[in-house]
Design a protein around this motif. Structure first.
Motif, PDB file in Angstrom:
ATOM      1  N   THR A 480       7.926  -0.099  57.639  1.00 49.50           N
ATOM      2  CA  THR A 480       8.304  -0.136  58.798  1.00 49.50           C
ATOM      3  C   THR A 480       9.258  -0.991  59.292  1.00 49.50           C
ATOM      4  OG1 THR A 480       6.444  -1.105  59.606  1.00 49.50           O
ATOM      5  CG2 THR A 480       6.435   1.489  59.754  1.00 49.50           C
ATOM      6  N   LEU A 481       9.038  -2.376  58.835  1.00 48.18           N
ATOM      7  CA  LEU A 481       9.861  -3.505  59.376  1.00 48.18           C
ATOM      8  C   LEU A 481      11.216  -3.360  58.849  1.00 48.18           C
ATOM      9  CD1 LEU A 481       7.260  -6.293  58.884  1.00 48.18           C
ATOM     10  CD2 LEU A 481       7.585  -4.893  60.844  1.00 48.18           C
ATOM     11  N   SER A 486      18.726  -4.779  63.301  1.00 50.59           N
ATOM     12  CA  SER A 486      18.881  -5.947  63.582  1.00 50.59           C
ATOM     13  C   SER A 486      20.119  -6.126  64.865  1.00 50.59           C
ATOM     14  CB  SER A 486      19.414  -6.802  62.484  1.00 50.59           C
ATOM     15  OG  SER A 486      20.655  -6.336  61.986  1.00 50.59           O
ATOM     16  N   ASN A 487      20.852  -5.004  65.057  1.00 51.43           N
ATOM     17  CA  ASN A 487      21.996  -5.012  66.143  1.00 51.43           C
ATOM     18  C   ASN A 487      21.694  -3.977  67.121  1.00 51.43           C
ATOM     19  OD1 ASN A 487      24.164  -6.766  64.746  1.00 51.43           O
ATOM     20  ND2 ASN A 487      23.580  -5.449  63.014  1.00 51.43           N
ATOM     21  N   GLY A 488      20.656  -4.163  67.843  1.00 50.66           N
ATOM     22  CA  GLY A 488      20.274  -3.442  68.833  1.00 50.66           C
ATOM     23  C   GLY A 488      18.934  -2.955  69.081  1.00 50.66           C
ATOM     24  N   PHE A 489      18.352  -1.941  69.634  1.00 54.69           N
ATOM     25  CA  PHE A 489      17.147  -1.353  69.508  1.00 54.69           C
ATOM     26  C   PHE A 489      16.696  -0.241  68.603  1.00 54.69           C
ATOM     27  CE2 PHE A 489      18.016  -3.201  73.946  1.00 54.69           C
ATOM     28  CZ  PHE A 489      16.705  -4.018  74.189  1.00 54.69           C
ATOM     29  N   THR A 490      15.650  -0.371  68.188  1.00 51.71           N
ATOM     30  CA  THR A 490      14.820   0.784  67.338  1.00 51.71           C
ATOM     31  C   THR A 490      13.882   1.807  68.301  1.00 51.71           C
ATOM     32  OG1 THR A 490      15.248  -0.437  65.423  1.00 51.71           O
ATOM     33  CG2 THR A 490      14.035   1.412  65.297  1.00 51.71           C
ATOM     34  N   LEU A 491      13.923   3.085  68.293  1.00 51.22           N
ATOM     35  CA  LEU A 491      13.182   3.732  69.035  1.00 51.22           C
ATOM     36  C   LEU A 491      12.264   4.505  67.993  1.00 51.22           C
ATOM     37  CD1 LEU A 491      12.236   4.619  71.931  1.00 51.22           C
ATOM     38  CD2 LEU A 491      13.483   6.472  71.672  1.00 51.22           C
ATOM     39  N   MET A 492      11.027   4.225  67.880  1.00 49.30           N
ATOM     40  CA  MET A 492       9.889   4.616  67.103  1.00 49.30           C
ATOM     41  C   MET A 492       9.236   5.785  67.488  1.00 49.30           C
ATOM     42  SD  MET A 492      10.684   2.501  64.364  1.00 49.30           S
ATOM     43  CE  MET A 492       9.054   2.722  63.227  1.00 49.30           C
ATOM     44  N   ILE A 493       9.482   7.047  67.164  1.00 55.64           N
ATOM     45  CA  ILE A 493       8.803   8.263  67.752  1.00 55.64           C
ATOM     46  C   ILE A 493       8.063   8.864  66.464  1.00 55.64           C
ATOM     47  CG2 ILE A 493      10.556   8.416  69.453  1.00 55.64           C
ATOM     48  CD1 ILE A 493      11.815  10.844  67.965  1.00 55.64           C
ATOM     49  N   SER A 494       7.289  10.184  67.140  1.00 57.07           N
ATOM     50  CA  SER A 494       6.464  11.063  65.926  1.00 57.07           C
ATOM     51  C   SER A 494       7.348  12.032  65.651  1.00 57.07           C
ATOM     52  CB  SER A 494       5.381  11.262  66.485  1.00 57.07           C
ATOM     53  OG  SER A 494       5.590  12.550  67.800  1.00 57.07           O
ATOM     54  N   ASP A 495       7.385  12.909  64.664  1.00 60.51           N
ATOM     55  CA  ASP A 495       7.996  13.986  64.349  1.00 60.51           C
ATOM     56  C   ASP A 495       8.105  14.851  65.208  1.00 60.51           C
ATOM     57  OD1 ASP A 495       5.446  14.430  63.763  1.00 60.51           O
ATOM     58  OD2 ASP A 495       5.794  15.852  62.104  1.00 60.51           O
ATOM     59  N   THR A 496       6.985  14.953  66.302  1.00 63.66           N
ATOM     60  CA  THR A 496       6.882  16.109  67.411  1.00 63.66           C
ATOM     61  C   THR A 496       7.623  15.313  68.726  1.00 63.66           C
ATOM     62  OG1 THR A 496       4.718  15.417  68.065  1.00 63.66           O
ATOM     63  CG2 THR A 496       5.182  17.265  66.314  1.00 63.66           C
ATOM     64  N   ILE A 515      21.027   2.022  69.619  1.00 70.94           N
ATOM     65  CA  ILE A 515      19.701   2.460  69.324  1.00 70.94           C
ATOM     66  C   ILE A 515      19.493   3.296  68.318  1.00 70.94           C
ATOM     67  CG2 ILE A 515      17.701   3.590  70.768  1.00 70.94           C
ATOM     68  CD1 ILE A 515      18.919   3.402  73.411  1.00 70.94           C
ATOM     69  N   ALA A 516      18.736   2.882  67.371  1.00 68.65           N
ATOM     70  CA  ALA A 516      18.472   3.820  66.103  1.00 68.65           C
ATOM     71  C   ALA A 516      17.098   4.537  66.523  1.00 68.65           C
ATOM     72  CB  ALA A 516      18.266   2.652  64.974  1.00 68.65           C
ATOM     73  N   VAL A 517      16.697   5.862  65.984  1.00 66.64           N
ATOM     74  CA  VAL A 517      15.727   6.755  66.358  1.00 66.64           C
ATOM     75  C   VAL A 517      15.222   6.803  65.042  1.00 66.64           C
ATOM     76  CG1 VAL A 517      14.768   8.615  67.258  1.00 66.64           C
ATOM     77  CG2 VAL A 517      16.979   7.471  68.426  1.00 66.64           C
ATOM     78  N   ILE A 518      13.983   6.708  64.749  1.00 63.07           N
ATOM     79  CA  ILE A 518      13.178   6.650  63.645  1.00 63.07           C
ATOM     80  C   ILE A 518      11.828   7.734  63.910  1.00 63.07           C
ATOM     81  CG2 ILE A 518      11.873   5.629  61.671  1.00 63.07           C
ATOM     82  CD1 ILE A 518      14.817   5.002  61.610  1.00 63.07           C
ATOM     83  N   SER A 519      11.829   8.831  63.362  1.00 71.77           N
ATOM     84  CA  SER A 519      10.794   9.781  63.483  1.00 71.77           C
ATOM     85  C   SER A 519       9.782   9.514  62.132  1.00 71.77           C
ATOM     86  CB  SER A 519      11.141  11.190  63.631  1.00 71.77           C
ATOM     87  OG  SER A 519      11.803  11.387  62.826  1.00 71.77           O
ATOM     88  N   ILE A 520       8.587   9.640  62.458  1.00 76.20           N
ATOM     89  CA  ILE A 520       7.524   9.355  61.543  1.00 76.20           C
ATOM     90  C   ILE A 520       6.529  10.425  61.655  1.00 76.20           C
ATOM     91  CG2 ILE A 520       5.783   7.932  60.413  1.00 76.20           C
ATOM     92  CD1 ILE A 520       7.372   5.446  61.778  1.00 76.20           C
ATOM     93  N   GLY A 521       6.295  11.155  60.632  1.00 71.54           N
ATOM     94  CA  GLY A 521       5.135  12.258  60.656  1.00 71.54           C
ATOM     95  C   GLY A 521       5.569  13.205  59.568  1.00 71.54           C
ATOM     96  N   GLY A 543       4.508  10.291  72.424  1.00 75.47           N
ATOM     97  CA  GLY A 543       4.624   8.734  72.579  1.00 75.47           C
ATOM     98  C   GLY A 543       5.922   8.110  72.076  1.00 75.47           C
ATOM     99  N   ALA A 544       6.243   6.732  72.250  1.00 74.04           N
ATOM    100  CA  ALA A 544       7.391   6.160  71.801  1.00 74.04           C
ATOM    101  C   ALA A 544       7.275   4.766  72.039  1.00 74.04           C
ATOM    102  CB  ALA A 544       8.615   6.629  72.504  1.00 74.04           C
ATOM    103  N   ILE A 545       7.800   4.145  70.912  1.00 71.45           N
ATOM    104  CA  ILE A 545       7.844   2.596  71.069  1.00 71.45           C
ATOM    105  C   ILE A 545       9.453   2.157  70.785  1.00 71.45           C
ATOM    106  CG2 ILE A 545       7.140   0.419  69.482  1.00 71.45           C
ATOM    107  CD1 ILE A 545       4.598   2.075  68.767  1.00 71.45           C
ATOM    108  N   LEU A 546       9.642   1.107  71.727  1.00 73.76           N
ATOM    109  CA  LEU A 546      10.866   0.666  71.669  1.00 73.76           C
ATOM    110  C   LEU A 546      10.923  -0.852  71.046  1.00 73.76           C
ATOM    111  CD1 LEU A 546      14.065   1.306  72.558  1.00 73.76           C
ATOM    112  CD2 LEU A 546      13.550  -0.053  74.483  1.00 73.76           C
TER     113      LEU A 546
END
Length: 588
Positions: A480-481, A486-496, A515-521, A543-546
């Motif tokens: 995940t790291l 490294s050039n902005g924010f990353t928004l971690m979300i679930s696949d739903t 803002i990079a968006v990463i969905s996990i699931g 839910g979401a994590i910035l």
């Protein structure tokens, strides 16, 4: 007189300055890196590189090279307390802990491992990476003054022939060590004791395998009748340093090569082992944190901002993490993405961490006295130059000889005191659990985690280091790291988490942020086959994590929002210390 203009001027090309330069170069920020020495450090100095620092080096693409250059893990086995390496052993502490399985489990918390690598071997790796990125170091450049103005800072730099150059920069970062001239020029005081003990450092090369046997390890406490101190292994093969305490009335000049040679010979304890002295130096152990981390447009980082006892190996690591915290903030301000007030959070975030690490280092150092008390001999009482020439010194009866009940009780008591030193050499919780309480993030009212010095519980509380988890994509494993931009924010979300994906483009437009968006699931960009991410607090449902560019959680929600666009815009503007956009603009 020459003149030059850069966005950031960095004073000092040690590990902290080199790391900061690499990070700024990755961000496209112009800098000047000025070092008064003619080359990188030649002596080993610091040698512990912890997991969090390796994660930063991973971002720079050098973690594998650093790990490969480090001492073999098979030799990172014990901390030893001995009369000499060839003499009586008082006890040892296993670096595998009470449970080797538990130590292996810790590897699931980071894609990196602790590395034992001397600073003079780390710096060339950082320097090479800086050059690969297109940056350079100005050697033989002595900064004689630095002043902060309203719109810029100015430095005067002198080369070896006395020619002056005026450097104008938007910001200056002083990474010029414990005796920082920049800090003194700013009049910033250090809080805490300035001198706890003074040491002579005797660097030497030798193959000590024969006297170590199976007791290889990075630190050996020497408690002999004529020599006391700490023997440090840098590569755990040939490069060593013997640190011996000294005090009044002796002078550093009294420890001439003949004295140093005899002290090393006594510490080894086997006259047939050849060795070569490479240099002799001295240093002062203190425990201090700067009262301020800068003034105006000038900031302090690394040893310029904090000085720790070496017990725990936290100094270099805290400094590298200072650079990591400051780099993205400087870049955000210089690119116009954030208000200059964001830079004020550098102190509010990093100074408390330094205070915790300083206190822990001091506590580690003080707790070593418990072993001395039980043993009945001092490991850090001053060693006189005349001690090096003492012959036939009686070996004190410490109650270790024989096999009676009192002897067994003494040995058990000493070993118990040694076991109590585990925090000194194992600060896993401090390493992985770095969490800011006040700074560039949105607090959500959740309580602090239950981390301790040695224990770490992954969590996604705002201000915390975002947890590592192994994910998969098309059969390939990724941390995940490694997904953090490294050039902005990353928004971690679930696949739903469709609510957040649908608004990101609007949020990016309104805030001017990448803002990079990463969905996990199961149906997302990445899968979490072993539920590591879920168990670490990864978002589920809507839910979401910035996450910030330095890998710390900036904001999170565990529930859907009525107005996700406004929610995320407000969070980002708060983090970057920018004014909130009017509601009319948000709905336009």
């Amino acid at each position: 007189m020459g003149r030059t203009r850069v966005e950031v001027a960095i004073v000092g090309a040690g590990p902290v300055g080199l790391t900061l330069a690499c990070l700024l170069q990755q961000q496209g920020i112009s800098f000047g890196l000025y070092e008064r020495r003619s080359e990188l450090h030649r002596q080993p100095q610091a040698h512990v590189i912890n997991m969090r620092t390796l994660e930063i080096f991973r971002q720079l693409g050098i973690d594998r090279k650093v790990a490969a250059a480090g001492a073999p893990l098979a030799r990172m086995r014990y901390i030893n307390w001995v009369q000499s390496l060839a003499g009586r052993e008082f006890g040892r502490l296993s670096l595998m802990g009470a449970s080797p399985e538990g130590m292996i489990e810790r590897l699931s918390y980071s894609p990196t491992m602790v590395v034992n690598l001397a600073q003079n071997r780390l710096e060339p790796i950082l320097h090479d990476r800086l050059q690969q990125l297109g940056g350079a170091v100005h050697f033989n450049a002595t900064v004689v003054s630095a002043q902060s103005g309203e719109t810029s800072a100015t430095m005067t730099v002198i080369d070896p022939v006395g020619e002056e150059t005026t450097v104008t920069a938007d910001y200056v970062v002083a990474c010029d060590g414990a005796g920082s001239g920049v800090r003194r020029g700013l009049g910033i005081e250090m809080m805490g004791p300035s001198s706890l003990q003074r040491f002579i450092n005797i660097y030497f090369t030798a193959n000590l395998d024969r006297v170590l046997g199976g007791r290889h390890g990075p630190v050996h406490w020497i408690i002999g009748p004529d020599v006391r101190g700490v023997l440090i292994g840098f590569d755990l093969a040939r490069v060593w340093a013997l640190m011996v305490p000294f005090g009044v009335p002796d002078n550093v000049d009294d420890y001439i090569p003949e004295v140093a040679r005899n002290l090393v010979a006594k510490a080894i304890g086997d006259p047939t082992i050849p060795f070569e002295i490479t240099s002799i130096g001295n240093w002062n152990m203190s425990s201090q944190v700067a009262e301020a981390y800068g003034a105006g447009r000038i900031f302090l980082a690394g040893d310029a901002a904090h000085r720790f006892p070496p017990s725990g190996g936290l100094g270099l690591n805290t400094g590298v993490q200072d650079a990591h915290n400051l780099a993205w903030k400087l870049a955000a301000v210089l690119k116009g993405h954030a208000d200059a007030a964001l830079l004020e959070t550098y102190q509010s975030e990093r100074q408390p961490i330094a205070q915790v690490n300083c206190e822990q280092s001091l506590m580690n150092s003080m707790k070593m006295g418990a072993v001395d008390d039980v043993l009945g001999a001092s490991s850090l009482s001053p060693v006189r130059p005349s001690d090096a020439f003492a012959t036939d010194t009686p070996i004190p009866d410490l109650g270790f000889d024989g096999d009676g009940p009192e002897v067994r009780a003494k040995r058990a008591a000493v070993q118990d005191a040694i076991n109590q030193q585990a925090e000194h050499f194992d600060s896993f919780g401090i390493d992985m659990g770095v969490t800011y309480e006040i700074g560039a993030f949105v607090q959500d009212g959740s309580p602090p985690g239950a981390n301790s010095v040695q224990t770490y519980f992954p969590n996604t509380r705002p201000g915390a280091r975002m947890p590592h988890a192994w994910l998969t994509k098309a059969g390939r494993r990724v941390s995940t790291l490694d997904l953090i931009s490294s050039n902005g924010f990353t928004l971690m979300i679930s696949d739903t988490g469709t609510q957040w994906r649908s608004v990101v483009s609007d949020v990016a437009r309104l805030t001017g942020q990448s803002i990079a968006v990463i969905s996990i699931g199961p149906g997302g960009d990445y899968q979490d086959p072993h539920a590591q991410w879920r168990n670490a607090g990864g978002p589920q449902g809507e839910g979401a994590i910035l996450v910030r560019a330095d890998g710390h959680v900036a904001w999170r929600t565990i529930t859907p929002r009525n107005d996700p666009t406004s929610e995320l815009v407000s969070a980002i503007n708060h983090i970057l210390c920018k004014s909130f956009l009017p509601t009319s603009e948000l709905v336009a």
